[in-house]
Design a protein around this motif. Sequence first.
Motif, PDB file in Angstrom:
ATOM      1  N   TYR A 175       0.847  -1.195   0.000  1.00 51.13           N
ATOM      2  CA  TYR A 175       0.000   0.000   0.000  1.00 51.13           C
ATOM      3  C   TYR A 175       0.880   1.241   0.000  1.00 51.13           C
ATOM      4  CZ  TYR A 175      -4.072  -2.845   1.257  1.00 51.13           C
ATOM      5  OH  TYR A 175      -5.091  -3.766   1.266  1.00 51.13           O
ATOM      6  N   GLY A 200      -7.024   6.896  -8.617  1.00 51.90           N
ATOM      7  CA  GLY A 200      -6.418   6.611  -9.911  1.00 51.90           C
ATOM      8  C   GLY A 200      -6.029   7.888 -10.620  1.00 51.90           C
ATOM      9  N   GLY A 356      -3.853   4.218 -14.410  1.00 51.16           N
ATOM     10  CA  GLY A 356      -3.921   3.186 -13.373  1.00 51.16           C
ATOM     11  C   GLY A 356      -4.938   3.564 -12.313  1.00 51.16           C
ATOM     12  N   SER A 358      -6.635   2.105  -8.515  1.00 45.50           N
ATOM     13  CA  SER A 358      -6.670   1.136  -7.425  1.00 45.50           C
ATOM     14  C   SER A 358      -8.114   0.923  -6.998  1.00 45.50           C
ATOM     15  CB  SER A 358      -5.844   1.644  -6.230  1.00 45.50           C
ATOM     16  OG  SER A 358      -4.472   1.734  -6.561  1.00 45.50           O
ATOM     17  N   TRP A 360     -11.029   0.742  -4.734  1.00 46.33           N
ATOM     18  CA  TRP A 360     -11.248   1.361  -3.430  1.00 46.33           C
ATOM     19  C   TRP A 360     -12.420   0.744  -2.674  1.00 46.33           C
ATOM     20  CZ3 TRP A 360     -12.785   3.247  -8.102  1.00 46.33           C
ATOM     21  CH2 TRP A 360     -14.118   3.612  -8.262  1.00 46.33           C
ATOM     22  N   SER A 393       2.649   7.673  -8.146  1.00 39.52           N
ATOM     23  CA  SER A 393       1.790   6.506  -7.884  1.00 39.52           C
ATOM     24  C   SER A 393       1.482   5.724  -9.150  1.00 39.52           C
ATOM     25  CB  SER A 393       0.475   6.951  -7.232  1.00 39.52           C
ATOM     26  OG  SER A 393       0.687   7.475  -5.948  1.00 39.52           O
ATOM     27  N   ARG A 397       1.321   1.534  -9.268  1.00 42.39           N
ATOM     28  CA  ARG A 397       0.127   0.744  -9.555  1.00 42.39           C
ATOM     29  C   ARG A 397       0.411  -0.322 -10.610  1.00 42.39           C
ATOM     30  NH1 ARG A 397      -2.597   6.004  -9.225  1.00 42.39           N
ATOM     31  NH2 ARG A 397      -3.689   6.114  -7.210  1.00 42.39           N
ATOM     32  N   GLU A 398       1.364  -0.064 -11.492  1.00 39.93           N
ATOM     33  CA  GLU A 398       1.733  -1.079 -12.487  1.00 39.93           C
ATOM     34  C   GLU A 398       2.229  -2.355 -11.836  1.00 39.93           C
ATOM     35  OE1 GLU A 398       3.066   0.377 -16.792  1.00 39.93           O
ATOM     36  OE2 GLU A 398       4.544   0.816 -15.240  1.00 39.93           O
ATOM     37  N   THR A 402      -1.508  -1.027  -4.221  1.00 40.79           N
ATOM     38  CA  THR A 402      -2.680  -0.192  -3.989  1.00 40.79           C
ATOM     39  C   THR A 402      -2.197   1.180  -3.545  1.00 40.79           C
ATOM     40  OG1 THR A 402      -4.065  -2.071  -3.372  1.00 40.79           O
ATOM     41  CG2 THR A 402      -4.770   0.104  -2.614  1.00 40.79           C
ATOM     42  N   ALA A 403      -2.494   2.206  -4.347  1.00 42.95           N
ATOM     43  CA  ALA A 403      -1.987   3.550  -4.070  1.00 42.95           C
ATOM     44  C   ALA A 403      -3.133   4.546  -4.050  1.00 42.95           C
ATOM     45  CB  ALA A 403      -0.958   3.960  -5.121  1.00 42.95           C
ATOM     46  N   TYR A 404      -3.170   5.370  -3.012  1.00 46.44           N
ATOM     47  CA  TYR A 404      -4.166   6.425  -2.891  1.00 46.44           C
ATOM     48  C   TYR A 404      -3.464   7.764  -2.712  1.00 46.44           C
ATOM     49  CZ  TYR A 404      -7.319   2.516  -2.020  1.00 46.44           C
ATOM     50  OH  TYR A 404      -8.033   1.342  -2.129  1.00 46.44           O
TER      51      TYR A 404
END
Length: 450
Positions: A175, A200, A356, A358, A360, A393, A397-398, A402-404
């Motif tokens: 994360y 994203g 990309g 993620s 949620w 980010s 994500r690639e 999980t990136a926010y």
Amino acid sequence: MLTLLLSGAPVHADPMTDETVEQLVGYLQTNTVNPPGNETEGALYLAEVLDAEGIPWEIWESAPGRGNLVARLEGGDEPPLCLLSHIDVVPSETEEWPAGISPLSGKVDEENVWGRGALDMKAMGILQLRAMVELKRSGTRLDRDLLLLAVADEEIDNIGVHTVLERWDEIGCGYVLNEGGIGVKDVLFEGLHLWPISVGEKGVLWVRMTAHGIAGHGSTPKPDEAPERLLEALLPLAAWDPELSWSPALIELFGAVGETRSGAEKFILTHPWWAKRLLKKTVKSNPLTHAVLIDTVHITGMEGANEPNVVPSEVSALLDCRLLPGTDPDEFLNGLRDLVDDDKVTFEVLSSQEAGVSEWRGDPLYEALGAAIEAHDPEAVVAPALSPGFTDSIYLRELGVTAYGMVPLLVSQEQVATMHGHGEHVPIAELDRGLKILINAITRFAGEEA
């Protein structure tokens, strides 16, 4: 040494706030303007705080002077959580800043801290640093390692994150919490506190489009000259008006806002069929919301003409294309070629990266962020968002990370406009709340009793 607060600056009831302000002032005064970056100095500044707290760190340089800080607070065996920020800041037009405030001053008044990077994104870097320190001081037990990543060169070439990716086996985060969303007051409706969490980012396709033709003297216009051919090629691009593509994140954001309204406003915002039809004109009239709903082609510059009396054989236009999730950059480029339809116009790809997103819905980190924000702002409306720009980010994500993106500060639209602009500043009260939100979110997500 840590920079002391300016004489006369306020002292707050909460010692954490004064410590946060003091460390942000010193960080803002550390010159990491990119170019050239000099991020190693910024990394060493953060490392000094970590040393004082007994938190181990390393600096990985992407190039001489282009340092990336990696620090780790050990926890349990769950996939680590990374707090990601970038050290570099953009240049400033110093003469356009308010009188008595320079971009590298870190000036403190009764309400704000001023300086380039106050919002983008040295304040977030300090909040992440302070959260790690406070969690260690409190002895909070975590079910996973907590990493602090402060990287170089996010603003231009992203060399810092690529250096980190080359050693990702030493990081291994599942994360990432980075920049992206930020709380904004009075957006959409007066009194609304909208906290968008970026789940994203649109993809990017940067292109140099070059027209080829005959060279000649400027006094005599002729057929098949490159500048005229380039102009004709640009016309269909400038006129392009694609259909809107409504992302699930935006529909959910409208629904969350709608729940705070009543009557027709509530009905429209909470019913996607009506929202898409009745808000179409509204979202198209706002450049930001329009950009989130379409693949964009933005003509950002021209190259090739050097003298007014010389017709060059080649002239170029730079195109910044931002692509929605699901749009393939190669297929989009082929579409541009078809739209221009001229074999004497060529396309050179300068950079290409797919969008990309993620997931949620039901994600524990997303839910922890939302709960923490609502705990410290009862008026908050938390919702997912797709960012029209991209951050580091997009590369993570690639890898399936999980990136926010969420900077836990609530600011006005006018303050948001100071990012990359004039008079960038952050409210001291929001630094206080932002640190509490961040600690709350990390504890909810990674605390052993979470």
